[in-house]
Design a protein around this motif. Structure first.
Motif, mmCIF file in Angstrom:
data_model
loop_
_atom_site.group_PDB
_atom_site.id
_atom_site.type_symbol
_atom_site.label_atom_id
_atom_site.label_comp_id
_atom_site.label_asym_id
_atom_site.label_seq_id
_atom_site.Cartn_x
_atom_site.Cartn_y
_atom_site.Cartn_z
ATOM 1 N N LYS A 88 -29.418 30.925 67.964
ATOM 2 C CA LYS A 88 -28.882 29.775 67.198
ATOM 3 C C LYS A 88 -27.449 29.480 67.633
ATOM 4 O O LYS A 88 -27.055 28.331 67.793
ATOM 5 C CB LYS A 88 -28.871 30.068 65.696
ATOM 6 C CG LYS A 88 -30.185 30.479 65.134
ATOM 7 C CD LYS A 88 -30.976 29.276 64.683
ATOM 8 C CE LYS A 88 -32.274 29.720 64.051
ATOM 9 N NZ LYS A 88 -33.390 28.875 64.314
ATOM 10 N N VAL A 89 -26.663 30.544 67.793
ATOM 11 C CA VAL A 89 -25.251 30.371 68.147
ATOM 12 C C VAL A 89 -25.131 29.751 69.537
ATOM 13 O O VAL A 89 -24.351 28.821 69.761
ATOM 14 C CB VAL A 89 -24.520 31.742 68.077
ATOM 15 C CG1 VAL A 89 -23.171 31.694 68.759
ATOM 16 C CG2 VAL A 89 -24.383 32.187 66.621
ATOM 17 N N TYR A 135 -22.102 31.512 63.755
ATOM 18 C CA TYR A 135 -23.254 30.791 63.196
ATOM 19 C C TYR A 135 -22.808 29.876 62.050
ATOM 20 O O TYR A 135 -23.219 28.719 61.961
ATOM 21 C CB TYR A 135 -24.318 31.783 62.718
ATOM 22 C CG TYR A 135 -25.438 31.098 61.982
ATOM 23 C CD1 TYR A 135 -26.331 30.269 62.652
ATOM 24 C CD2 TYR A 135 -25.575 31.256 60.599
ATOM 25 C CE1 TYR A 135 -27.342 29.611 61.969
ATOM 26 C CE2 TYR A 135 -26.580 30.598 59.906
ATOM 27 C CZ TYR A 135 -27.460 29.775 60.596
ATOM 28 O OH TYR A 135 -28.447 29.118 59.916
ATOM 29 N N LEU A 178 -30.204 35.342 65.769
ATOM 30 C CA LEU A 178 -28.866 34.804 65.456
ATOM 31 C C LEU A 178 -28.198 34.276 66.737
ATOM 32 O O LEU A 178 -27.641 33.183 66.775
ATOM 33 C CB LEU A 178 -28.030 35.929 64.832
ATOM 34 C CG LEU A 178 -26.598 35.615 64.448
ATOM 35 C CD1 LEU A 178 -26.557 34.556 63.352
ATOM 36 C CD2 LEU A 178 -25.890 36.883 63.961
ATOM 37 N N SER A 220 -21.182 26.922 63.313
ATOM 38 C CA SER A 220 -22.073 25.974 64.006
ATOM 39 C C SER A 220 -22.513 24.860 63.056
ATOM 40 O O SER A 220 -23.006 23.823 63.486
ATOM 41 C CB SER A 220 -23.303 26.698 64.573
ATOM 42 O OG SER A 220 -24.184 27.066 63.529
#
Ligand code: AHZ
Length: 338
Positions: free
Chosen positions: A166-167, A94, A163, A97
């Motif tokens: 998002k990743v 994350y 999480l 990113s």
């Protein structure tokens, strides 16, 4: 009118439509309902009359395989490989990113990423996170209850799924799940000495069957930095540090020590580091290498260790860029004074 309650006798369900309707009417009236009300419960849904456009089976095949093999080709060389998509590995991904120019491969041996972060301790739902790791939850918009020095998320899966989403959506990250890292690429460099240059991979189902089939050679992926976040010892866990210990690149990997929440979490974050050139460790793998205590069911250190690992990776990439840049008299002077 009273609400519709109770179940219909099973015999009603199996008889012919006309007879069935007649029986339903009788049942409805006997129970004080308008037969139409009962019929409405049986009738339309918004999905009744739809039809998919036709598809050719080979098109479905190609939609998947073309992308997967393009990814394999693209990620044969990447900036960062993260091994293990547990809480620490996902937090590292994350954080990376946020740097879209960095190409990240996230390799997870399980079909389902998330490691131990789908539940709290002893398979309970709630996840406990000591401050200041709650800052990540604010960033992700994951709600929690504040209990002073720690916060509690009502279900660990709420954190992990948020999480993970998002990743997985990040354009610079590709997750290869159901893929095990079986070994490391280790090379010799005149300046750095031995360094880690990538991962040796295989389908996990193949890795688990080396003793039942002959010669199932692995694949390879080169990286500038490899982050090992494989958790504590287990069938595949702590595999990065165990490999380093076997090769004498670290003194030993004694395994995590007994539980002490207070010292464990600080130590894991503090000791998250580039342990040999090209390889960073985070999460419980740190405790495995350093013999640090385990923390049990508190996850703050996993979040922060993963985030720190991302910054260690960025530093390592910057250092490699400096070392690879063509030497100029000014740079040589700077390096001489470094
Ligand atoms: O499947 C593993 C898991 O998802 C994956 N993994 C392990 N070996 C691998 C390999 N190749 C590819 N060789 C591999 N994937 O790594 C992930 C590790 O996740 P984890 O949740 O087990 O570890 P973590 O360090 O991210 O979090 C640890 C959480 C713990 S353990 C603990 C205690 O025991 O006291 N306390 C906490 C908070």
């Amino acid at each position: 009118m009273a609400a519709l309650t109770g179940t219909l006798p099973t015999a009603v369900v199996s008889i012919r439509p006309a007879k069935r309707q007649a029986r339903l009417n009788v049942v409805a009236q006997a129970r004080g309902y308008n037969p139409q009300q009962l019929e409405n419960l049986n009738s339309s849904t918004p999905f009744d009359n739809f039809k998919f456009a036709p598809v050719k089976e080979a098109t479905v095949n190609r939609a998947m395989t073309r992308r997967y093999f393009q990814d394999l080709d693209n990620y044969a060389e990447c900036d960062v490989i993260i091994v293990g998509a547990g809480s620490a590995g996902l937090c590292c991904a994350y954080e990376l990113s946020k740097h879209p120019e960095i190409k990240v491969a996230l390799i997870e041996q399980g079909v389902a990423p998330g490691g131990g972060a789908w539940l709290g301790g002893q398979l309970f739902s709630a996840m406990c996170v000591r401050k200041p790791a709650d800052e990540l939850l604010d960033e992700l918009n994951v709600p929690y209850e504040d209990e002073g020095d720690m916060v509690v998320i009502k279900h660990a899966s709420l954190f992990t799924s948020t999480l993970l989403s998002k990743v997985l959506a990040a354009p610079n990250i590709k997750m290869f799940n159901a893929t095990a890292v079986e070994d490391l690429i280790v090379r010799e460099d005149p300046v750095m000495g031995r360094y880690v240059g990538g991962a040796v991979t295989n389908w996990t189902l193949v890795s688990l069957n080396h003793d039942t089939q002959m010669c199932m050679d692995p694949n390879v992926m080169e990286s500038k930095v490899l982050v090992s976040s494989t958790g504590h010892d287990g069938p595949m866990g702590a595999s990065g540090v165990k490999r380093l210990a076997k090769m004498g690149m670290v003194d030993s990997a004694p395994g995590m020590s007994a539980l002490d929440m207070n010292s464990a979490e600080d130590m894991v974050v503090r000791n998250t580091r580039e342990v040999v050139p090209g390889m960073i460790i985070c999460g419980m793998e740190v405790a495995e290498l350093d013999g640090a205590p385990r923390m049990g069911p508190t996850f703050g250190a996993m979040f922060m260790s993963g985030q720190k690992a991302a910054h260690c990776a960025l530093n390592s990439l910057r250092r490699q860029n400096v070392l690879k840049a063509p030497a100029t008299p000014v740079r040589e002077r700077e390096l001489a004074h470094a």
